[in-house]
Design a protein around this motif. Sequence first.
Motif, PDB file in Angstrom:
ATOM      1  N   CYS A 168       0.872  -1.172   0.000  1.00 25.62           N
ATOM      2  CA  CYS A 168       0.000   0.000   0.000  1.00 25.62           C
ATOM      3  C   CYS A 168       0.906   1.218   0.000  1.00 25.62           C
ATOM      4  O   CYS A 168       1.786   1.329   0.838  1.00 25.62           O
ATOM      5  N   CYS A 185      -6.406  -2.121   0.495  1.00 28.38           N
ATOM      6  CA  CYS A 185      -5.708  -1.952   1.760  1.00 28.38           C
ATOM      7  C   CYS A 185      -6.752  -2.025   2.863  1.00 28.38           C
ATOM      8  O   CYS A 185      -7.706  -1.251   2.874  1.00 28.38           O
ATOM      9  N   ALA A 233       0.289   4.072   0.941  1.00 29.43           N
ATOM     10  CA  ALA A 233       0.033   4.994   2.040  1.00 29.43           C
ATOM     11  C   ALA A 233       0.310   4.390   3.412  1.00 29.43           C
ATOM     12  O   ALA A 233       0.321   5.094   4.413  1.00 29.43           O
ATOM     13  N   CYS A 234       0.513   3.064   3.472  1.00 28.82           N
ATOM     14  CA  CYS A 234       0.656   2.403   4.768  1.00 28.82           C
ATOM     15  C   CYS A 234       1.858   1.469   4.770  1.00 28.82           C
ATOM     16  O   CYS A 234       2.330   1.062   3.718  1.00 28.82           O
ATOM     17  N   CYS A 283      -6.315   1.535   5.157  1.00 33.40           N
ATOM     18  CA  CYS A 283      -6.702   2.890   4.744  1.00 33.40           C
ATOM     19  C   CYS A 283      -7.803   2.877   3.693  1.00 33.40           C
ATOM     20  O   CYS A 283      -8.292   3.930   3.298  1.00 33.40           O
TER      21      CYS A 283
HETATM   22 ZN    ZN Z   1      -3.241   1.582   3.171  1.00 37.52          ZN
END
Ligand code: ZN
Length: 743
Positions: free
Chosen positions: A460, A478, A462-463, A481
């Motif tokens: 991911c 994900c 963002a994570c 998020c």
């Molecule tokens: Zn994520």
Amino acid sequence: MIVENQVVAPRVLRIAINAPLCSPLEYLPPPNLSPECIPAGARVRVPVGRREAIGVVIEHAEQPSVAVSALRAVRELLDPQPLLDPALMRLLKWTSDYYHHPLGEVIASALPPALRQGRPAQALIEQWRATAAGREALTAAAQPRSARQRELLALIAAAPEGIDADRLAAQWPRWREAARTLRLRGWIERLERHAEVALPQPRIGSPAPAPLLSEAQQLAVTRIEAGAAKFAAWVLQGATGSGKTEVYLQCALRTLARGRGVLLLVPEIGLTPQLVQRCRERLDVPVAVLHSGLSDAERLAAWRACRQGLARVLLGTRSAVFAPVAQLGLIVVDEEHDSSYKQYDGGCRYSARDLALVRARQLAIPVLLGSATPSFETLHNLQAARYQGLVLPRRNDQAPAPRLALVDLRSHTLHLGLATPVIDAMRRHLAAAGQVLVFINRRGYAPTLLCTACGWIAPCPACDARLTVHRAAGQLRCHHCGRLEPLPTRCRRCGHEVKPVGQGTERIEESLRELCAAHALVRLDRDTAAGPGGSEAIVDSVLSGEARILVGTQMITKGHHFPGVSLVVVLNADQGLFSTDFRAAERLAQTIVQVAGRAGRERLQGEVLIQTEYPEHPLLQSLLSGGYERFAAVALAERAAAQWPPFARLAVLRASARSVDGALKFLSAARQCAPSTAAVRLLGPVASAMARRAERYHAQLLIESAERGPLHRLLDQWLPQVQTLARAGRVRYALDVDPIDIQ
Ligand code: ZN
Ligand code: ADP
Ligand code: ZN
């Protein structure tokens, strides 16, 4: 010295609004009202800066803390009678103090959205009536000029008591336009009348007959009832199906017979239509229901029905602990160990289970905590004799306890995610007309998408997490998020083919369709529950016997009773064995026992198979040899040695920022300015187990103390400074008192 004993009229109102403020705001009463007309617990409309807000009056004060000339006045009183009675205000105040969360926000979260937005506490029905001038106008020369207006006026005038706006709307699509003109001319007027709250469903017929209670059930009911006039905390321990709900119902009936109301709390997923129906059939009074799946209008109706005493019993999830059940006389918390009682994502992080105890103590009424697997906090309180224990043995007509066995993954190869002994057992049970339940706590097809050529794993962006493969939907998702991506067929780095690795519910479903092709299968997880018919349709097909195999996540372990299930398979138990969180073992044991409890409820001795790579792990061993009791004894001793809760008090300060450094620096600075006391230890800060989530970096600081008092005194002194620091550093933070996980 002479003390003047003169009553001074309160001049200032202290009002809490839904905002992160440390203390209530001060206002003057509106010019046309004396302060006595504005009771504590009533909602008011107040100016805040350049906007307006709805607030709740907390108290009256004689002296403002600033010059009176600096105070603004309340604009409007919304509730002539307090919306929240003194007892509820006391509970909300306690919640705000204990969780160190702004009172205004606590109150707001306790109210249905409609009331938060200023809707009337009592249902009002809009009506229109013709005035004397209007009736005259119908006959006189001054008749409305347009035919539409004339017709509407005639219609309204035909009902001398007035006509409901709803009825007008039904007959006249755009009646309000014509009504506006008629009203301007003074020919019609708007009225409001209080409506009886419409309960979601009236009761039908007379109460269903109760089964004859067993000796243990009878004893439990008698003891609870004997102490009904004062506070007492009871723990009702008994396996799934041992008859706990029956005890709740009997205690509820007795409470109702004394003219008191009942609050029955259940976990989020435990509130099944079967339970609602059972309560409605058995209790001879209207039962209201409150949970997150309701519309705003339904919630408002349930809340009003409780407050007005129309509903005598409220069945609800977490936030129902704040509901205004009239004359409350008993609180029941079913499955008290369940983590959904804890509010953990945003807002005030309260535990509804713990607040149920506080509320019961404040009202001097009994509270009943039921579970097959009581939480360690509750077991500890039992041992310390703060709570009283009641045990229900398995019922005589109940199947014997299911047999637990481990399947060693090191000595069996996996075929499509399942070990040979598991596949054999499934076939055996299916052939003997049993149903099979397969539990795997991971939804989706596979937790990882891997390139076998270069080792790339779909991340991911963002994570700090991998994307989960959802094959049917053709997506990578994900689970932290919510990010969605189309499912690639080739590696983004080298272009080689990629393949899903590991198991999720969707993939196990696919495996089983191949391995047990002759038997109908259903899957229950968040993805399928969102489909047509929802989880109800899935559960029904298992109950009717149509589906022979049920694959699912945590959702299958709660609330549902599957009498035909004779085999339960637990697939990825190992996740919970090596977590950094001190509560992971407790949660795993509860899950295994709860899921095992779904098996063999009627005819057959149930069998439970747990696939594991660590068959000699002490947790699994203690669970196998002595059940939950034995496991809990061993694990509680470990907690005592390590001084973890329930042997210590814990709070965690969590922070998130645009960089790891930002979050850690903030927490370090916060730690530096904490008042130093020998009674409280600060541990950290450390980055969270999954530091990056949704483009933000998370870190935490643990605050630990042997006693509650010193911990809270420290928080009281410290938090205002933490708030100042956070503002300066643009950091988001949240305090969690009694956290349920500290990953
Ligand atoms: Zn994520
Ligand atoms: P629990 O809440 O512990 O899971 P329930 O109260 O739901 O257990 O009881 C399980 C089943 O057994 C229900 O169908 C219930 O009607 C039945 N039952 C409970 N107590 C008795 C009893 N004393 N006699 C006969 N049936 C009972
Ligand atoms: Zn590659």
